[in-house]
Design an enzyme around this catalytic site. Structure first.
Site, PDB file in Angstrom:
ATOM      1  N   ASP A 138       0.855  -1.197   0.000  1.00  0.00           N
ATOM      2  CA  ASP A 138       0.000   0.000   0.000  1.00  0.00           C
ATOM      3  C   ASP A 138       0.887   1.242   0.000  1.00  0.00           C
ATOM      4  O   ASP A 138       2.006   1.222   0.511  1.00  0.00           O
ATOM      5  CB  ASP A 138      -0.923   0.029   1.218  1.00  0.00           C
ATOM      6  N   ASP A 180       3.605   1.959  -4.198  1.00  0.00           N
ATOM      7  CA  ASP A 180       2.805   2.861  -5.025  1.00  0.00           C
ATOM      8  C   ASP A 180       2.645   2.132  -6.352  1.00  0.00           C
ATOM      9  O   ASP A 180       3.636   1.927  -7.075  1.00  0.00           O
ATOM     10  CB  ASP A 180       3.532   4.201  -5.204  1.00  0.00           C
ATOM     11  N   TYR A 198     -13.271   7.584 -13.968  1.00  0.00           N
ATOM     12  CA  TYR A 198     -13.389   6.352 -13.174  1.00  0.00           C
ATOM     13  C   TYR A 198     -13.986   5.227 -14.025  1.00  0.00           C
ATOM     14  O   TYR A 198     -13.463   4.108 -14.047  1.00  0.00           O
ATOM     15  CB  TYR A 198     -14.241   6.609 -11.925  1.00  0.00           C
ATOM     16  N   VAL A 215     -19.523  -0.519  -1.932  1.00  0.00           N
ATOM     17  CA  VAL A 215     -18.984  -1.245  -0.785  1.00  0.00           C
ATOM     18  C   VAL A 215     -18.550  -0.181   0.219  1.00  0.00           C
ATOM     19  O   VAL A 215     -17.962   0.843  -0.160  1.00  0.00           O
ATOM     20  CB  VAL A 215     -17.758  -2.099  -1.191  1.00  0.00           C
TER      21      VAL A 215
END
Ligand SMILES: NC(=O)c1ccc[n+]([C@@H]2O[C@H](COP(=O)([O-])OP(=O)(O)OC[C@H]3O[C@@H](n4cnc5c(N)ncnc54)[C@H](O)[C@@H]3O)[C@@H](O)[C@H]2O)c1
Length: 295
Positions: A38, A64, A158, A191
């Site tokens: 992460d 990254d 997106y 979610v």
């Protein structure tokens, strides 16, 4: 513990929280070694310590996903610690900023495309050779979205990025099948995670320098709507159990919200209907019985 996952190793991007963390725990419960990557190293350590306290085999690596060298490092570390890599979960993703076409910041599009698309390519490129080399087979699990199955107003970046993830996954299914590597693409609707706060981990290299005429009130309204939608979502733990279930039955497309079938059905119907229009066309209708060309 004996099952198809036990004793194997998974590398999961964006594993510090949300869906990535829930998947890490679910796969660890099946007896897998988990390599958690992460960009948010502080959150990563806290989450990893919680999993270690439950007795799971966990390795953490700063990652990254837009930096290919960091992907190479995580594979090297995974092999050094656990011997082999069997699964990559390309989960890290960002939501971007909703807005009109004319307000779209180029830096935001590049951020979304680099994390959500190039990050998935890099993950596969670094991990697939490691999965191939032991010959035992494995899994590539790409986290797309229902947004990859439908366009949405004001969310072009997106949706385009997630449509790319669906398409990349479809392309890799046949390519990796001879290596016994199963490719799946996860397409959830909402979610309950922190996806609506993605800007918290936005890298400096994507700082907005252009002077766009963003309507701040509209931006705020969009952000509030996104927050409400995400907070109404299913728990990430439920999604993780669904992923295990679907992987066990070798699903390529993994859906978590069966109620969204009407959305994809309407889209496929519209696409199919457009072929009827082409068949009836005075210009191209005569091509109807030509062979389909592939390579
Ligand atoms: N939450 C939803 O409603 C939803 C729905 C469909 C798909 N998804 C997808 O699920 C995936 C996980 O998102 P989430 O909902 O858990 O969000 P989240 O923000 O809670 O978690 C995302 C994780 O990715 C990490 N991350 C962000 N940029 C990164 C980078 N450049 N490199 C490495 N890690 C990075 C973050 O630090 C965070 O830990 C994303 O790909 C997202 O698009 C989410």
């Amino acid at each position: 513990m004996s099952n198809e996952f036990a004793g194997k190793t998974a590398i999961i991007s964006g594993a510090a929280g949300g869906i990535g963390l829930a998947l890490a725990e679910a796969f660890a419960e099946q007896g897998m070694n988990i390599v958690m990557g992460d960009i948010d190293t502080q959150a990563l350590q806290i989450s990893a310590d919680e999993l270690r306290a439950k007795g799971f085999n966990i390795l953490t690596c700063a990652l990254d996903v837009t930096d290919y060298a960091q992907w190479e490092d995580i594979v090297t570390s995974a092999k050094a610690q656990f011997g082999k890599v069997h699964m990559v979960v390309n989960n890290a993703g960002v939501g971007g900023t909703p807005g009109k076409i004319e307000d779209s910041e180029h830096e935001t599009w590049r951020w979304v495309m680099d994390v959500n698309v190039m990050g998935v390519l890099y993950g596969a490129q670094a991990c697939v050779p490691a999965i191939k080399e032991h010959g035992e087979g494995g899994w590539v699990l790409n986290v797309a979205s229902m947004a990859g199955m439908m366009g949405m107003p004001y969310a072009g970046a997106y949706c385009a990025s997630k449509a790319a993830v669906v398409s990349m996954s479809e392309s890799w299914v046949a390519e990796l099948q001879p290596h016994n590597i199963h490719v799946s693409v996860l397409c959830p609707a909402f979610v309950k995670t922190r996806i609506h706060e993605s800007y918290r981990n936005r890298q400096q290299k994507y700082a907005v320098t252009s002077d766009k005429r963003i309507d701040k009130d509209k931006l705020k309204a969009g952000a509030q709507a996104a927050t409400r939608a995400v907070e109404s979502g299913i728990p990430a733990t439920m999604l993780a159990q669904r992923v295990l279930e679907a992987l066990r039955s070798n699903q390529t497309y993994i859906y978590t919200h069966p109620n969204y079938r009407k959305v994809t059905s309407a889209r496929f119907k519209a696409i199919d209907h457009a072929f009827v229009d082409a068949k009836d066309s005075d210009v191209v209708g005569h091509l109807i019985n030509d062979d389909i060309v592939t390579f």
